[in-house]
Design a protein around this motif. Structure first.
Motif, PDB file in Angstrom:
ATOM      1  N   LEU A 295     -63.245  13.256 -19.304  1.00 41.15           N
ATOM      2  CA  LEU A 295     -64.385  12.409 -19.654  1.00 41.15           C
ATOM      3  C   LEU A 295     -63.906  11.054 -20.169  1.00 41.15           C
ATOM      4  CD1 LEU A 295     -67.445  12.059 -20.037  1.00 41.15           C
ATOM      5  CD2 LEU A 295     -67.173  13.078 -22.301  1.00 41.15           C
ATOM      6  N   PHE A 296     -62.903  11.062 -21.041  1.00 39.39           N
ATOM      7  CA  PHE A 296     -62.338   9.815 -21.562  1.00 39.39           C
ATOM      8  C   PHE A 296     -61.785   8.945 -20.434  1.00 39.39           C
ATOM      9  CE2 PHE A 296     -58.636   7.424 -23.055  1.00 39.39           C
ATOM     10  CZ  PHE A 296     -59.231   6.607 -24.006  1.00 39.39           C
ATOM     11  N   MET A 297     -61.054   9.575 -19.497  1.00 38.33           N
ATOM     12  CA  MET A 297     -60.471   8.816 -18.385  1.00 38.33           C
ATOM     13  C   MET A 297     -61.552   8.274 -17.458  1.00 38.33           C
ATOM     14  SD  MET A 297     -57.447   8.831 -19.367  1.00 38.33           S
ATOM     15  CE  MET A 297     -56.816   7.807 -18.065  1.00 38.33           C
ATOM     16  N   THR A 298     -62.632   9.011 -17.310  1.00 36.52           N
ATOM     17  CA  THR A 298     -63.746   8.542 -16.493  1.00 36.52           C
ATOM     18  C   THR A 298     -64.404   7.329 -17.151  1.00 36.52           C
ATOM     19  OG1 THR A 298     -64.096  10.757 -15.620  1.00 36.52           O
ATOM     20  CG2 THR A 298     -65.945   9.210 -15.430  1.00 36.52           C
ATOM     21  N   ILE A 299     -64.566   7.389 -18.451  1.00 31.06           N
ATOM     22  CA  ILE A 299     -65.119   6.237 -19.183  1.00 31.06           C
ATOM     23  C   ILE A 299     -64.167   5.046 -19.069  1.00 31.06           C
ATOM     24  CG2 ILE A 299     -65.687   5.376 -21.499  1.00 31.06           C
ATOM     25  CD1 ILE A 299     -66.717   8.298 -22.077  1.00 31.06           C
ATOM     26  N   ALA A 300     -62.862   5.304 -19.199  1.00 28.67           N
ATOM     27  CA  ALA A 300     -61.872   4.227 -19.058  1.00 28.67           C
ATOM     28  C   ALA A 300     -61.937   3.612 -17.669  1.00 28.67           C
ATOM     29  CB  ALA A 300     -60.465   4.757 -19.343  1.00 28.67           C
ATOM     30  N   GLY A 301     -62.091   4.459 -16.650  1.00 27.77           N
ATOM     31  CA  GLY A 301     -62.197   3.949 -15.283  1.00 27.77           C
ATOM     32  C   GLY A 301     -63.402   3.046 -15.107  1.00 27.77           C
ATOM     33  N   CYS A 302     -64.518   3.426 -15.716  1.00 28.20           N
ATOM     34  CA  CYS A 302     -65.723   2.586 -15.651  1.00 28.20           C
ATOM     35  C   CYS A 302     -65.514   1.284 -16.412  1.00 28.20           C
ATOM     36  CB  CYS A 302     -66.928   3.335 -16.221  1.00 28.20           C
ATOM     37  SG  CYS A 302     -67.471   4.723 -15.213  1.00 28.20           S
ATOM     38  N   TYR A 303     -64.880   1.379 -17.586  1.00 29.10           N
ATOM     39  CA  TYR A 303     -64.655   0.194 -18.408  1.00 29.10           C
ATOM     40  C   TYR A 303     -63.761  -0.819 -17.689  1.00 29.10           C
ATOM     41  CZ  TYR A 303     -63.007  -2.783 -22.180  1.00 29.10           C
ATOM     42  OH  TYR A 303     -62.682  -3.884 -22.952  1.00 29.10           O
ATOM     43  N   PHE A 304     -62.661  -0.337 -17.117  1.00 27.41           N
ATOM     44  CA  PHE A 304     -61.707  -1.235 -16.479  1.00 27.41           C
ATOM     45  C   PHE A 304     -62.087  -1.583 -15.039  1.00 27.41           C
ATOM     46  CE2 PHE A 304     -58.826   0.497 -19.801  1.00 27.41           C
ATOM     47  CZ  PHE A 304     -58.503  -0.705 -20.412  1.00 27.41           C
TER      48      PHE A 304
ATOM     49  N   LEU B 232     -50.724   6.369 -15.953  1.00 26.82           N
ATOM     50  CA  LEU B 232     -49.979   5.195 -16.401  1.00 26.82           C
ATOM     51  C   LEU B 232     -49.907   4.140 -15.305  1.00 26.82           C
ATOM     52  CD1 LEU B 232     -47.081   6.925 -18.369  1.00 26.82           C
ATOM     53  CD2 LEU B 232     -48.937   5.534 -19.328  1.00 26.82           C
ATOM     54  N   ILE B 233     -49.660   4.577 -14.079  1.00 29.35           N
ATOM     55  CA  ILE B 233     -49.607   3.633 -12.963  1.00 29.35           C
ATOM     56  C   ILE B 233     -50.942   2.905 -12.805  1.00 29.35           C
ATOM     57  CG2 ILE B 233     -49.436   3.466 -10.431  1.00 29.35           C
ATOM     58  CD1 ILE B 233     -47.341   5.793 -10.635  1.00 29.35           C
ATOM     59  N   ILE B 234     -52.030   3.619 -12.989  1.00 26.35           N
ATOM     60  CA  ILE B 234     -53.357   3.010 -12.853  1.00 26.35           C
ATOM     61  C   ILE B 234     -53.665   2.091 -14.026  1.00 26.35           C
ATOM     62  CG2 ILE B 234     -55.853   3.470 -12.874  1.00 26.35           C
ATOM     63  CD1 ILE B 234     -55.221   6.082 -11.298  1.00 26.35           C
ATOM     64  N   TYR B 235     -53.470   2.559 -15.269  1.00 31.22           N
ATOM     65  CA  TYR B 235     -54.028   1.870 -16.428  1.00 31.22           C
ATOM     66  C   TYR B 235     -53.119   0.868 -17.120  1.00 31.22           C
ATOM     67  CZ  TYR B 235     -58.156   4.676 -15.977  1.00 31.22           C
ATOM     68  OH  TYR B 235     -59.305   5.232 -15.489  1.00 31.22           O
ATOM     69  N   VAL B 236     -51.804   1.005 -17.005  1.00 24.59           N
ATOM     70  CA  VAL B 236     -50.923   0.050 -17.683  1.00 24.59           C
ATOM     71  C   VAL B 236     -51.220  -1.394 -17.253  1.00 24.59           C
ATOM     72  CG1 VAL B 236     -48.513  -0.724 -17.880  1.00 24.59           C
ATOM     73  CG2 VAL B 236     -49.114   1.663 -18.349  1.00 24.59           C
ATOM     74  N   PRO B 237     -51.380  -1.688 -15.960  1.00 23.80           N
ATOM     75  CA  PRO B 237     -51.700  -3.084 -15.596  1.00 23.80           C
ATOM     76  C   PRO B 237     -53.030  -3.578 -16.196  1.00 23.80           C
ATOM     77  CG  PRO B 237     -50.959  -1.868 -13.668  1.00 23.80           C
ATOM     78  CD  PRO B 237     -51.144  -0.868 -14.768  1.00 23.80           C
TER      79      PRO B 237
ATOM     80  N   GLN C 125     -52.346  -4.169 -19.913  1.00 23.97           N
ATOM     81  CA  GLN C 125     -51.543  -5.395 -20.070  1.00 23.97           C
ATOM     82  C   GLN C 125     -52.391  -6.640 -19.894  1.00 23.97           C
ATOM     83  OE1 GLN C 125     -48.423  -4.695 -17.176  1.00 23.97           O
ATOM     84  NE2 GLN C 125     -46.968  -4.074 -18.769  1.00 23.97           N
ATOM     85  N   ALA C 126     -53.318  -6.599 -18.955  1.00 28.62           N
ATOM     86  CA  ALA C 126     -54.185  -7.749 -18.699  1.00 28.62           C
ATOM     87  C   ALA C 126     -55.060  -8.074 -19.908  1.00 28.62           C
ATOM     88  CB  ALA C 126     -55.059  -7.492 -17.470  1.00 28.62           C
ATOM     89  N   LEU C 127     -55.381  -7.078 -20.717  1.00 27.97           N
ATOM     90  CA  LEU C 127     -56.160  -7.333 -21.924  1.00 27.97           C
ATOM     91  C   LEU C 127     -55.421  -8.211 -22.926  1.00 27.97           C
ATOM     92  CD1 LEU C 127     -57.697  -3.813 -22.731  1.00 27.97           C
ATOM     93  CD2 LEU C 127     -58.897  -5.804 -21.834  1.00 27.97           C
ATOM     94  N   PHE C 128     -54.094  -8.107 -22.929  1.00 28.13           N
ATOM     95  CA  PHE C 128     -53.283  -8.826 -23.913  1.00 28.13           C
ATOM     96  C   PHE C 128     -52.691 -10.124 -23.376  1.00 28.13           C
ATOM     97  CE2 PHE C 128     -53.269  -4.363 -25.251  1.00 28.13           C
ATOM     98  CZ  PHE C 128     -53.747  -4.514 -26.541  1.00 28.13           C
ATOM     99  N   GLU C 129     -53.063 -10.504 -22.193  1.00 29.35           N
ATOM    100  CA  GLU C 129     -52.538 -11.760 -21.618  1.00 29.35           C
ATOM    101  C   GLU C 129     -53.495 -12.891 -21.828  1.00 29.35           C
ATOM    102  OE1 GLU C 129     -51.572 -10.849 -17.556  1.00 29.35           O
ATOM    103  OE2 GLU C 129     -49.793  -9.755 -18.147  1.00 29.35           O
TER     104      GLU C 129
END
Length: 125
Positions: free
Chosen positions: A39-48, A113-118, A121-125
């Protein structure tokens, strides 16, 4: 007439399968944790706003880990039914089944990690 029997049989099978899903979710703490993570990952997918390909990979990983947990639960239940007392071979079988879950979970974490790290990272640039 046999086609109707076939359809009714398939519908019954689906009903039993969903019963199994609900039993797993209701009784297995590890699957409940995995469902919360899903559920958390699904929410993260929607957010990003992950891509369709990333959704496919994430959905596949969630299904694989949760399905493997169901198979692990099944293997443990069968082993306990066959030999309720401690037995070295039964312990070995249970360890292997649990190891299969860990392998899929590690691979799924790597995919995550492959999906979400980029995106992170974009949030902090």
């Amino acid at each position: 007439m046999s086609f109707i029997k076939f359809i009714i049989g398939r519908l019954k099978a689906v009903r039993y399968a969903f019963k199994g899903v609900f039993l797993l979710l209701r009784t297995e703490a590890s699957l409940q944790v995995q469902a919360a993570i899903a559920l958390f990952m699904t929410i993260a997918g929607c957010y990003f706003g992950i891509t369709a390909t990333e959704w496919i990979a994430q959905t596949f990983c969630i299904g694989l880990v949760m399905g493997m947990e169901g198979m692990n639960t099944t293997a443990e239940a069968i082993a306990d039914f066959i030999h309720p007392d401690f037995h070295k071979k039964i312990g070995h079988i249970k360890d292997i089944a649990a190891g299969a879950v860990v392998i899929t979970a590690i691979a799924s974490c790597i995919v995550g990690l492959i999906i979400y790290v980029p995106y992170i990272q974009a949030l902090f640039e």
